[in-house]
Scaffold this active site. Sequence first.
Site: not given
Ligand code: 13P
Length: 248
Positions: A9, A11, A94, A96, A165, A171, A209
């Site tokens: 992903n 982002k 997601h 976010e 997640e 992150g 992560s």
């Molecule tokens: P990270 O791997 O940067 O923690 O992000 C995970 C994520 O949100 C994947 O959709």
Amino acid sequence: MSKKLIVGNWKMNGSLAANAALVGDLLGGIGQPECDVAVCPPAIYLAQLRGLLDGSPIELGVQNVSMHDHGAYTGDVSAEMLKDYGVRYAIVGHSERRQHQAESDVHVALKAKRALAAGITPIVCVGETLREHEAGMTEFIVKRQLSAVIHLNGHCVSEIVVAYEPVWAIGTGQTATPEQAQSVHAVLRAQIRAATEHAERVRILYGGSMNASNAAELLSQPDIDGGLIGGASLKAADFLKIIMAAKA
Ligand code: 13P
């Protein structure tokens, strides 16, 4: 059990030049992977990525899809349009987007339904916040989030991918332990089993992560069928190591 699935992903990262360099490095090292692999660039780069990935083992995904099918929805991109561009997977729900775009469980369920109707596999994200985690609400939250999708999609739920997640792990460098992740994945598997007799073919990914050093251990858990990778998917060497760790 089907092959594991590793999804990057990206982002809101990338540029024409950076995408070409990253994909070039990935294709240079990927060979014949033992798992399924996809990357989800920002939607504006779909045409570029479609060209770069043509004939390669890496499939195309997106980070979002409209809950509507067509019409006066300024700024939205429909599942049919994504299908036109060869999109195979769509991340929906997601954390976010749940947080910043106020996406509700019902929105997420509708998006999953639109994707399925267009022949795109939705990757349905669920996960608890740090506050919910500390309050011992993990199981309640992820089951509530998934049940909206099951409720609207019925037996078609056997066609989705689920991604657990934990929001506190995204992150932050703070990964769930393999045992913590496995126990939530087992809860999700049981919930899917109650909805379909094909629960074993639903892949449940872990995200938060995941990186080149912790991937193998996470992926060795019985109910962890792949990974949804953020930061580490932007570094070719790290993403390739995660792909190599994902043996059937
Ligand atoms: P990270 O791997 O940067 O923690 O992000 C995970 C994520 O949100 C994947 O959709």
